[in-house]
Design an enzyme around this catalytic site. Structure first.
Site, mmCIF file in Angstrom:
data_model
loop_
_atom_site.group_PDB
_atom_site.id
_atom_site.type_symbol
_atom_site.label_atom_id
_atom_site.label_comp_id
_atom_site.label_asym_id
_atom_site.label_seq_id
_atom_site.Cartn_x
_atom_site.Cartn_y
_atom_site.Cartn_z
ATOM 1 N N LYS A 170 0.858 -1.196 0.000
ATOM 2 C CA LYS A 170 0.000 0.000 0.000
ATOM 3 C C LYS A 170 0.884 1.233 0.000
ATOM 4 C CE LYS A 170 -4.491 0.779 0.475
ATOM 5 N NZ LYS A 170 -5.476 -0.244 0.115
HETATM 6 N N1 GLU Z 1 -7.270 0.032 -3.108
HETATM 7 C C1 GLU Z 1 -8.041 -1.153 -3.306
HETATM 8 C C2 GLU Z 1 -8.020 -2.010 -2.055
HETATM 9 O O1 GLU Z 1 -7.804 -1.544 -0.974
HETATM 10 C C3 GLU Z 1 -7.653 -1.898 -4.565
HETATM 11 C C4 GLU Z 1 -6.234 -2.408 -4.604
HETATM 12 C C5 GLU Z 1 -5.810 -2.944 -5.951
HETATM 13 O O2 GLU Z 1 -6.622 -3.047 -6.848
HETATM 14 O O3 GLU Z 1 -4.621 -3.260 -6.061
HETATM 15 O O4 GLU Z 1 -8.303 -3.173 -2.096
#
Ligand code: GLU
Length: 429
Positions: free
Chosen positions: A120
Site C-alpha cells: 500500500k
Molecule cells: N485500493 C483497493 C483495495 O484496498 C484496490 C487495490 C488494488 O486493486 O490493487 O483493495
C-alpha cells in the site's frame, strides 16, 4: 522557499499513545495466529512489512511556490506473487496507516485467491486543495520516487482513497517514460483507453454486493425485504448502493464526508447520484431527513455497509448497532474490541479483506489482460469476478465455521495459512 506539508511533523505531542491502525492490524493477525497455532518464526516474519520506502519530494504549485510532500510505499509480503495494493492521497496518511493497509492487502489477495502479495502507498496531502496541474505534478513526482521498487512483476499500484483512473494514467505514463516502453501492467484501475478493464470502476461495490448476497443465503435474510444503510458515497459506497438496489434491497440511508440522508421508505440511487452531482454533497437531499455519519451506523436496518474510512465502529458504538449483517466496504472500519461486541451480539461482519476484495480481484483481471494484450467483454469480467468472490466467501465462511470464530478471524486463518504454505515451500523458514 521550501515548505513542509508533513502531517507527522505537525502532530501534537501525545498522539503516539493512541492505538494506531498498524496496532489494530497486528492485533487482528495475532488473534488468528494464536488460534491456528502459527509457527512463531512465521509470526515474526508476517508481523512486519518486508520493506517500507519513505520519500520526501518537492512539488511545484501554480503560484510558483515549491512544497515538500511526504509519501510512503509499504510492501508487506510477496510470497504469493508480486506486491499489489492501492495508493491513497489523504491528509491523514501516516506510515503506520500505510503499514496496516499493506498487511491487509496480503490477506485480501490470499482470501480472493489472486496471485499477489500485499502493499500500500500513500501521500499525506489534501488533494481537494490542489489544482489539476498541481495534482499531476504531485502524482508524477511521487511515482517517480517509488519507481525503483514498483514494476509489472514487482509491485503493481492501484487507486485508493482520493485517487482514480486519472492518477493511474499519470503513474503509468511516468513509469513508461522512465522505462522507455509502454508499461500498461505497472498499475491497475487505469482508464479504458490505455489498458483499463471493463468493470474495474464498479468492481469493489459489486463485490460488496456479491458477498452480501452470499451471506444472506447463509443467514436466511430475504434481500427483497431487507433494509440497508450505506456510509460513504465514493467509489465503493455508490456502486454498492446501486448493486444492492438491483438485488432488491431497500437502501434507507446514505452519507458522504459532510453528512447523511435518511428516508424510511427508501432512497433511489439515481436520485441520490443526480443530487450529489448537482450540489457536490448528499446533505439536504430533498424528501430526506438529515443524519450524521455516526447516527447512520446506529440506524434500525438489516444491513450496514461502512464504505468510508477506518475506525468508525468502535467499543463506544458497537453495542448500539442494530444491523444483523455488516459488510466492510472500507478498509479497517471496525476495531478488534468492537468485533468482540458484535460477535457476542450475533452480528455477522463480512470483513474488509473479503467484502471489498472485488477491487483487487478485478485489478488482477486487468493485469492479466494487459500482459496477454487481449481484452475481455464486460460480461466476461463480471463473470470471472463473481466466480472469484463466491469462492472467497465460501472458503472464509467454511473456515470460520470450522474454528467457531467470527468471519474476520476465519478469513485471516484461511489467508495466513496460504501465505505460510507459500513461504514454506519457497524456503523462507
Ligand atoms: N485500493 C483497493 C483495495 O484496498 C484496490 C487495490 C488494488 O486493486 O490493487 O483493495
Amino acid at each position: 522557499m521550501l515548505e513542509t506539508t508533513s502531517k507527522q511533523e505537525a502532530a501534537p505531542a501525545g498522539m503516539g499513545m493512541q492505538k494506531t491502525q498498524y496496532d489494530m492490524a497486528v492485533e487482528q493477525f495475532q488473534r488468528a495466529a494464536d488460534i491456528m497455532k502459527l509457527d512463531p518464526n512465521v509470526q515474526e516474519i508476517l508481523r512486519k512489512p518486508r520493506r517500507i520506502l519513505s520519500v520526501n519530494f518537492p512539488v511545484k504549485m501554480d503560484d510558483g511556490r515549491i512544497l515538500l510532500y511526504q509519501g510512503f510505499r509499504s510492501q508487506h509480503n510477496n510470497a504469493l506473487g508480486p506486491y499489489k495494493g492501492g495508493i491513497r492521497f489523504h491528509p491523514n496518511v501516516t506510515i503506520d496507516e500505510v503499514k496496516a493497509l499493506s498487511m491487509w492487502m496480503t490477506w485480501k489477495c490470499a482470501v480472493a485467491g489472486v496471485p499477489f502479495g500485499g502493499a500500500k502507498g500513500g501521500v499525506t496531502v489534501n488533494p481537494k486543495q490542489l489544482s489539476h496541474r498541481e495534482l499531476e505534478n504531485l502524482s508524477r513526482s511521487f511515482f517517480s520516487m517509488i519507481s525503483e521498487i514498483v514494476g509489472p512483476y514487482r509491485d503493481i499500484p492501484a487507486p485508493d482513497v482520493y485517487t482514480d483512473s486519472q492518477t493511474m494514467a499519470w503513474f503509468m505514463d511516468e513509469y513508461s517514460k522512465q522505462e522507455k516502453n509502454n508499461a500498461f501492467a505497472v498499475v491497475t484501475g487505469k482508464p479504458l483507453i490505455i489498458g483499463g478493464s471493463l468493470g474495474r470502476d464498479s468492481a469493489t461495490g459489486r463485490g460488496v454486493s456479491i458477498t452480501i448476497e452470499e451471506a444472506a443465503r447463509h443467514l436466511k435474510i430475504d434481500l427483497k425485504k431487507a433494509t440497508c444503510a450505506v456510509q460513504g458515497f465514493g467509489n465503493v459506497g455508490s456502486w454498492a448502493f446501486e448493486f444492492l438496489e438491483q438485488a432488491g434491497v431497500k437502501v434507507v440511508a446514505v452519507s458522504d464526508s459532510r453528512g447523511g440522508a435518511y428516508k424510511k421508505t427508501g432512497l433511489w440511487f439515481n436520485e441520490v447520484a443526480a443530487y450529489k452531482k448537482k450540489t457536490g454533497s448528499i446533505v439536504n437531499l430533498p424528501g430526506s431527513q438529515p443524519i450524521t455519519n455516526e447516527e447512520l451506523l446506529e440506524l434500525d436496518v438489516d444491513i450496514l455497509v461502512p464504505s468510508a474510512l477506518e475506525d468508525v465502529i468502535t467499543r463506544d458504538n458497537a453495542k448500539s448497532i442494530k444491523a444483523k449483517l455488516i459488510a466492510e466496504g472500507a478498509n479497517g472500519p471496525t476495531t478488534p474490541e468492537a468485533d468482540d461486541i458484535l460477535f457476542k451480539n450475533n452480528v455477522t461482519v463480512i470483513p474488509d479483506i473479503l467484502a471489498n476484495s472485488g477491487g483487487v480481484s478485478t485489478s488482477y483481471l486487468e493485469w492479466v489482460q494487459n500482459l496477454q494484450h487481449l481484452y475481455w467483454t464486460a460480461e466476461e469480467v463480471d463473470h470471472r469476478l463473481k466466480t472469484i468472490m463466491v469462492k472467497a466467501f465460501a472458503e472464509a465462511y467454511k473456515t470460520s465455521q470450522e474454528y467457531n470464530v467470527d468471519m474476520r478471524t476465519g478469513a485471516y486463518i484461511y489467508a495466513i495459512g496460504k501465505v505460510r504454505d507459500a513461504m514454506k515451500i519457497r524456503g523462507w523458514f
